[in-house]
Design an enzyme around this catalytic site. Structure first.
Site, PDB file in Angstrom:
ATOM      1  N   THR A 132      43.023 -14.410  33.693  1.00  0.00           N
ATOM      2  CA  THR A 132      42.562 -15.624  33.888  1.00  0.00           C
ATOM      3  C   THR A 132      41.674 -16.095  33.176  1.00  0.00           C
ATOM      4  O   THR A 132      40.839 -15.278  32.377  1.00  0.00           O
ATOM      5  CB  THR A 132      41.654 -15.692  35.358  1.00  0.00           C
ATOM      6  OG1 THR A 132      42.808 -15.022  36.386  1.00  0.00           O
ATOM      7  CG2 THR A 132      41.348 -16.700  35.921  1.00  0.00           C
ATOM      8  N   GLY A 182      41.649 -11.071  38.825  1.00  0.00           N
ATOM      9  CA  GLY A 182      42.490 -11.088  39.973  1.00  0.00           C
ATOM     10  C   GLY A 182      41.567 -10.669  41.393  1.00  0.00           C
ATOM     11  O   GLY A 182      40.711 -11.374  41.777  1.00  0.00           O
TER      12      GLY A 182
END
Length: 528
Positions: free
Chosen positions: A350, A433
């Protein structure tokens, strides 16, 4: 103040603006946008677009985003849900009839319709000063002319080589010469550059309609996916009300479900009943309390969190003081709990962006394709890596996160915002996550309870409870890991560093900004 005889770096301090991202080219693009007259939102979208090129394993236009935004740093915090939905034909029954026992991690069924481009377009229109074309220009440059692969990117890129080789289009673009690029290699993505030019010219319709959408839909259908052109054309993000709690004199704001931000608030409510500030910040007792609070909060995440357009989520009950008191009573300061269900919390790739501009517009912006290179499905003509957020869905029709037509999955990526006395103190985020609620709480308690500056708070060693094991980074002191073992925790070293984050801290009285970026990534903070 840090000890200058040890490795590390100081936080970045400025008066006009600060941008912090996980990649130097993204931070520079954000600063260039700010200095050319753009505001924090222009800079955030610009940085996210660059990262979609130079961190292709982590993010891109085939993914989703969530944003918390405070115009002028005062008043209400705005929240935008830019996460995509399942295809209109996706039902639990369809998958069960086909013999699925879960949604796969890769392939077409893991793909939800990407929400990022719609979110970027809407946020720029509503809050930016520049248009989509200017915001995408640096990303187009790097995709077309090439960029140098940075060290953490190369580290992440090497791991999914086998998965990338399974898709001929992914392999052609992301395994040049049959292997993942190494640090220092130059990589280009000409197909993606052409796609970004179409979006720059036509805006969101250039992505969700026409040739770009046709390329994604046809590839998904070729692989057995249920997606249609109508699914893409119908994609729209939403402004939503943040969820919040108080901790240490601050209001902490998160995205509401379908986002897991609630998990961090539950953890903070539990920890507020302990005097953390009197403990060793890297000691066993502090880490044990954090672990146990996390285990309880994740249990409730998995029980209750789903798309609120489809299922009710009892937010008021979960965030009440009485509920926190009841859960806190389950925590033993000297022993690990043994009655909780097993929780498996996968990591992901991410990018998180924190920016405050000269007008104190504050943006907390997160963008992701979930697992490394998402679903592994790549548009053959567009070069778009499609996310695998659909793999979070359940196939239990009674579960709040069961897959359904047009439904959003439970989402891990979570921007954070802290306010005090009605003004923003800091946009912050820690990616990674399932780790993200732990990361948010560890960062906040490092700063609020232990008085660390933003860089110290990000540098500090981390632990994470995952799959009945406490993952402890190498920086956690040996006496702390031994103390955790004595409390009944099984300890292991994680395969990867835990998360990565960014912070910009606002000092309203001094008129200064302090930025920091996580050493676990390639990025940095810059200001002027």
């Amino acid at each position: 103040m840090r000890d200058f005889q040890f490795p590390g770096r100081s936080p970045v301090r400025a008066t006009e603006a600060v941008a912090a991202t996980s990649h130097p080219l993204a931070t520079l693009a954000a600063i260039d946008m700010l200095r050319s007259g753009g505001n924090a939102m222009d800079a955030a979208v610009c940085a996210a677009a660059v990262q979609g090129v130079v961190e292709p394993q982590s993010t891109g236009i085939g993914g989703d985003c969530f944003v918390l935004y405070s115009p002028g740093g005062q008043g209400n915090v705005l929240a935008f849900n830019g996460s995509g939905r399942a295809p209109a034909r996706a039902t639990v029954g369809w998958y069960l009839e086909k013999g699925f026992d879960r949604i796969p991690l890769q392939g077409p069924h893991a793909v939800t319709v990407p929400g990022a481009v719609d979110a970027w377009s809407r946020l720029l229109e509503d809050h930016g000063r520049k248009g989509v074309a200017e915001a995408l220009a640096p990303a187009i440059h790097y995709a077309e002319n090439g960029y140098v692969v940075h060290d953490r990117v190369a580290f992440d890129w090497a791991e999914p080589e086998t998965d990338l080789s399974a898709d001929e289009h992914a392999a052609r673009i992301f395994l040049p010469g049959g292997r993942a690029p190494k640090a220092g290699d130059v990589h280009r993505q000409p197909e993606l550059a052409a796609t970004l030019r179409i979006i720059a010219k036509h805006g969101r319709s250039g992505f969700y309609e026409g040739a770009v959408a046709d390329d994604m839909v046809s590839r998904l259908n070729e692989l057995g996916g249920l997606h249609t052109a109508e699914d893409f054309a119908a994609t729209r993000g939403d402004y939503v009300a943040p969820v919040s709690t108080s901790y240490g004199g601050h209001e902490i704001h998160q995205m509401p479900p379908n986002n897991q931000g609630l998990t961090a608030l539950l953890m903070l409510n539990l920890l507020s009943g302990f005097e953390l500030g009197g403990l060793d910040p890297n000691g066993a007792e502090r880490l044990h309390l954090e672990i146990e609070a996390g285990r309880l909060a994740y249990r409730d995440r998995d029980r209750y969190v789903g798309d609120q357009d489809h299922v009710p989520v009892p937010l008021k009950q979960l965030l009440s003081g009485a509920y926190a008191d009841r859960l806190r009573a389950e925590i033993d300061r000297d022993r690990a709990m043994t009655h909780l269900p097993r929780v498996e919390l996968p990591g992901s790739d991410t990018v998180y962006i924190s920016i405050v501009d000269r007008d104190r517009n504050a943006v907390s912006f997160i963008n992701s394709t979930y697992y490394s290179f998402g679903s592994g499905v790549v548009g053959p003509k567009t070069g778009i890596v499609l996310q695998n957020r659909g793999s979070s869905f359940r196939l239990d029709p009674a579960h709040p996160n069961a897959i359904a037509p047009g439904k959003r999955p439970m989402h891990t990526i979570m921007p954070g915002m802290a306010t005090k006395n009605g003004r923003v103190v800091m946009p912050f985020g820690v990616m990674g996550g399932g780790y993200q609620p732990f990361g948010h709480v560890h960062l906040l308690t490092n700063m609020i309870d232990f008085g660390m500056d933003p860089q110290q708070a990000l540098d500090a060693p981390r632990v994470f409870y995952n799959d009945d094991t406490v993952e402890a980074e190498r920086g956690v002191p040996t006496d702390a890991t031994e103390g955790l073992r004595r409390r009944g925790h099984r300890i292991a070293e994680p395969h990867h560093p835990l998360g990565g984050g960014q912070v910009v801290l606002i000092d309203w009285e001094k008129g200064t900004l302090t930025g920091a970026s996580d050493p676990r990534k390639d990025g940095l903070a810059l200001g002027y």
